[in-house]
Design a protein around this motif. Structure first.
Motif, PDB file in Angstrom:
ATOM      1  N   ILE A 186       0.937  -1.223   0.126  1.00 36.67           N
ATOM      2  CA  ILE A 186      -0.215   0.122  -0.060  1.00 36.67           C
ATOM      3  C   ILE A 186       0.908   1.333  -0.136  1.00 36.67           C
ATOM      4  CG2 ILE A 186      -1.683   1.321   1.237  1.00 36.67           C
ATOM      5  CD1 ILE A 186      -2.538  -1.590   2.569  1.00 36.67           C
ATOM      6  N   TYR A 187       1.642   1.283   1.128  1.00 41.76           N
ATOM      7  CA  TYR A 187       2.678   2.332   1.179  1.00 41.76           C
ATOM      8  C   TYR A 187       3.902   2.283   2.175  1.00 41.76           C
ATOM      9  CZ  TYR A 187       4.685   7.177   1.390  1.00 41.76           C
ATOM     10  OH  TYR A 187       5.189   8.245   1.351  1.00 41.76           O
ATOM     11  N   GLY A 188       5.067   2.299   1.605  1.00 37.30           N
ATOM     12  CA  GLY A 188       6.307   2.231   2.589  1.00 37.30           C
ATOM     13  C   GLY A 188       6.088   0.608   3.032  1.00 37.30           C
ATOM     14  N   ASN A 189       6.078   0.626   4.492  1.00 33.42           N
ATOM     15  CA  ASN A 189       6.128  -0.797   5.070  1.00 33.42           C
ATOM     16  C   ASN A 189       4.876  -1.459   5.269  1.00 33.42           C
ATOM     17  OD1 ASN A 189       5.340   1.039   6.790  1.00 33.42           O
ATOM     18  ND2 ASN A 189       6.263   0.111   8.617  1.00 33.42           N
ATOM     19  N   THR A 190       3.648  -0.969   4.834  1.00 32.71           N
ATOM     20  CA  THR A 190       2.380  -1.411   4.836  1.00 32.71           C
ATOM     21  C   THR A 190       1.877  -2.056   3.566  1.00 32.71           C
ATOM     22  OG1 THR A 190       1.891   0.692   6.370  1.00 32.71           O
ATOM     23  CG2 THR A 190      -0.068  -0.792   5.543  1.00 32.71           C
ATOM     24  N   TYR A 191       1.256  -3.279   3.969  1.00 35.33           N
ATOM     25  CA  TYR A 191       1.039  -4.110   2.638  1.00 35.33           C
ATOM     26  C   TYR A 191      -0.669  -4.547   2.975  1.00 35.33           C
ATOM     27  CZ  TYR A 191       5.891  -4.384   2.140  1.00 35.33           C
ATOM     28  OH  TYR A 191       7.227  -4.240   2.188  1.00 35.33           O
TER      29      TYR A 191
END
Ligand SMILES: [Zn+2]
Length: 296
Positions: free
Chosen positions: A37-42
């Motif tokens: 999704i963004y950066g370290n977020t999935y």
């Protein structure tokens, strides 16, 4: 145009959430390719039910597991992103209904992760949703109970490695409903990530639970406080347990297509989600009042 589209999505969400049976929602088990999704977020959920994975310097955090029968699918999604299941160290939950918490017992067992939730949420999870104070008690299917669930206080912060996730108690849909926030960064650009819990007011058919029960004025007071809390959150990327209720997968698709301005980053999304919560609660209260008048 945009507001019409939101109104239509809202109406759809109301219908979707009013039925508690997985068979009525083929998208709840429909596979979705996992993605960043963004950066370290999935995203590791299905087409119709969110499961969110957050990476840290010391392992992974999973928020929600979706349906009991989706455990292998969510675990497969985590592995497909290149992670090890044993790296999941903590599992959190939005609310303790089967469609969000059903697979948590299996995923916790398979990964060895600990599980944590709000005060009431922990109690609900440990009895597998058999919780008489739940407005949907008796209708929402029960699911495998989670043997031990830790408690995160309201506004409490849970940490795994360098990631800090804040619990915001948002009771209403269930007593233990919780919204979670954290920051995700790409380079020096850090965004406010919000996983806002469901704000729909539903009761089991035939149940005598009333949100407007004069003996329980706190039901509406707390609900409105929850809605106001979500509206006020610093909010760059809004996600929700039912992705359709926050338009999340559509906003992601627009982001990937390069639509400008980037629809994924939408600081007004939490306020619109909260406004839809108010609309659903007011509709429920009006229905309860009409029902009381009709009664002999
Ligand atoms: Zn629910």
């Amino acid at each position: 145009m945009k507001s019409l589209r939101h109104a239509l999505l809202g109406a759809f969400a109301l219908v979707a959430a009013a039925s508690a049976h997985a068979a009525d929602h083929p998208d709840w088990t429909q596979p979705e390719k996992p993605f960043r999704i963004y950066g370290n977020t999935y995203y590791v959920g299905t087409r119709g039910l969110s499961a969110i994975l957050i990476g840290s310097s010391k392992g992974l955090v999973l928020i929600d597991g979706t349906l009991p029968q989706n455990a292998a699918q969510v675990e497969g999604n985590i592995k497909a992103l290149g992670f090890k299941l044993e790296d999941v160290k903590l599992i959190l939950n939005s609310h303790a209904h089967f469609d969000h918490a059903g697979a948590i017992a299996a995923i916790a067992r398979d990964s060895g992760a600990r599980v944590a939730a709000s005060d009431a949420g922990a109690k609900e999870l440990m009895v597998g949703g058999h919780y008489p104070d739940d407005p949907q008690f008796g209708e929402a299917p029960e699911y495998p109970p989670i043997p031990h669930v830790g408690v995160v206080a309201d506004n409490g912060v849970v940490r795994v490695g360098d990631v800090a996730i804040t619990a915001h108690y948002t009771p209403g849909h269930t007593p233990g409903s919780t919204s979670w926030t954290w920051e995700s960064c790409e380079g020096s650009r850090c965004l406010h990530m919000v996983y806002a819990d469901s704000l729909g007011a539903f009761t089991a058919d035939g149940s005598d639970y009333r949100y407007s029960d004069p003996a329980h004025p706190e039901r509406v007071t707390n609900y409105r406080r929850s809605i106001a809390m979500v509206a006020a959150l610093p909010c760059d990327i809004l996600m929700s347990p039912h992705p359709s209720q926050s338009d999340f997968l559509e906003r992601m698709a627009g982001h990937n297509a390069g639509t400008q301005p980037d629809p994924l980053i939408d600081t007004g999304a939490c306020r619109r989600y909260a406004a839809e919560g108010t609309r659903m609660l007011d509709a429920k209260l009006a229905k309860e009042r009409a029902g009381q008048k009709a009664a002999p």
